[in-house]
Write an enzyme that holds these catalytic residues in place. Structure first.
Site, PDB file in Angstrom:
ATOM      1  CG  ASN A  45      -1.905   0.907   1.287  1.00  0.00           C
ATOM      2  OD1 ASN A  45      -1.577   2.071   1.071  1.00  0.00           O
ATOM      3  ND2 ASN A  45      -3.357   0.551   1.196  1.00  0.00           N
ATOM      4  CG  HIS A  56      -6.013  -0.757  -2.093  1.00  0.00           C
ATOM      5  ND1 HIS A  56      -7.210  -1.070  -1.786  1.00  0.00           N
ATOM      6  CD2 HIS A  56      -5.834   0.606  -1.335  1.00  0.00           C
ATOM      7  CE1 HIS A  56      -7.962  -0.193  -1.003  1.00  0.00           C
ATOM      8  NE2 HIS A  56      -7.191   0.712  -0.982  1.00  0.00           N
ATOM      9  CD  GLU A  58      -4.760  -6.504  -2.132  1.00  0.00           C
ATOM     10  OE1 GLU A  58      -4.726  -5.394  -2.173  1.00  0.00           O
ATOM     11  OE2 GLU A  58      -5.669  -7.110  -1.392  1.00  0.00           O
ATOM     12  CB  SER A  81     -10.191 -10.201   3.306  1.00  0.00           C
ATOM     13  OG  SER A  81     -11.165 -10.412   2.365  1.00  0.00           O
ATOM     14  CB  CYS A  83     -10.951  -3.415  -0.591  1.00  0.00           C
ATOM     15  SG  CYS A  83     -10.233  -2.768  -2.158  1.00  0.00           S
ATOM     16  CB  CYS A  86      -7.928  -5.480  -4.328  1.00  0.00           C
ATOM     17  SG  CYS A  86      -7.027  -4.176  -4.159  1.00  0.00           S
ATOM     18  CG  ASP A 146      -6.128   2.176   2.326  1.00  0.00           C
ATOM     19  OD1 ASP A 146      -5.661   2.650   1.394  1.00  0.00           O
ATOM     20  OD2 ASP A 146      -6.159   0.803   2.377  1.00  0.00           O
TER      21      ASP A 146
END
Lengths: 149, 149
Positions: A45, A56, A58, A81, A83, A86, A146
């Site tokens: 991030n 982010h 990912e 996990s 969002c 992503c 975020d």
């Protein structure tokens, strides 16, 4: 997939998350692995470090993997996990598998991904849980920013 | 929203799409407008120009808008129906409205967004349709790469 391989790959994402924390950033890390197990890209991030809300963990790993003709057989490993943003990335580009470090502190679209044919492996890693719990407790406003809350 | 305002905002996204085409890139543009009608950010697809697969038009506009504390009341305007990646962005960050130039050549998650409370306005702009149809016909491999096909 084999549990030991998932945990080995998670270690890369966890290194990224810790690097972000050391930089004063949000401690979420990710890595994209190829079908043959090659590391294609890794990242974390960068909201704080680059004032960039689009990066982010990912998406940073995906970006750092550069242009790929196909994502068939690839695995996105992430400490948290994914969002909806992503998760949408994973679905649109046909990433085959997601390895999730933990889904206790936040859960995005992982069930939606599973329903659309993505293999989802949740490891419940206590180091990932502690990292996020401590961060959220100390930085609630930044965390909510975020995730758009 | 008022049709003339949606079309006025689409003109910004269309300028971005045409700028991308002129740079040799994929002709998709977007703009993020604030609740008060202020232009917060604008951008276009940068896969070719920066070899960056993470910068779809909508994510580029979102990125260029910088960090925002809230997206309540904002509108994402895009020349083309948002893919799952960009639809996930809209949902995660609580962007209130999406204005779509056209959804004939490609359709991503706009119905999913509408089902989750996002206002979706589809303009069916023939200039947007022609721009994408011509581009896809001339660059089918690049187009498929951009949508993970």
């Amino acid at each position: 997939m084999e549990d030991h391989l998932a945990r080995q790959w998670l270690a890369t994402a966890l290194e990224e998350a810790r690097a972000s924390l050391a930089e004063g950033g949000i401690p979420i890390g990710a890595a994209l692995y190829g079908a043959d197990g090659t590391l294609l890209g890794r990242g974390h991030n960068l909201r704080v470090q680059e004032d960039d809300p689009s990066l982010h963990a990912e998406t940073a790993a995906f970006r750092n993997a550069g242009r790929q003709r196909s994502y068939r057989g690839t695995t996105m490993v992430t400490t948290l996990s994914p969002c909806w943003y992503c998760s949408g990335l994973v679905r649109q580009f046909g990433i085959s598998r997601v390895v999730v470090g933990e889904d206790e502190t936040f859960r995005g679209g992982q069930e939606w991904l599973a329903a659309h044919g993505v293999e989802v492996v949740v490891l419940g890693d206590p180091r990932c849980v502690t990292l996020m719990k401590d961060f959220i407790a100390a930085n609630p406003v930044l965390w909510n920013e975020d995730i758009g809350q």
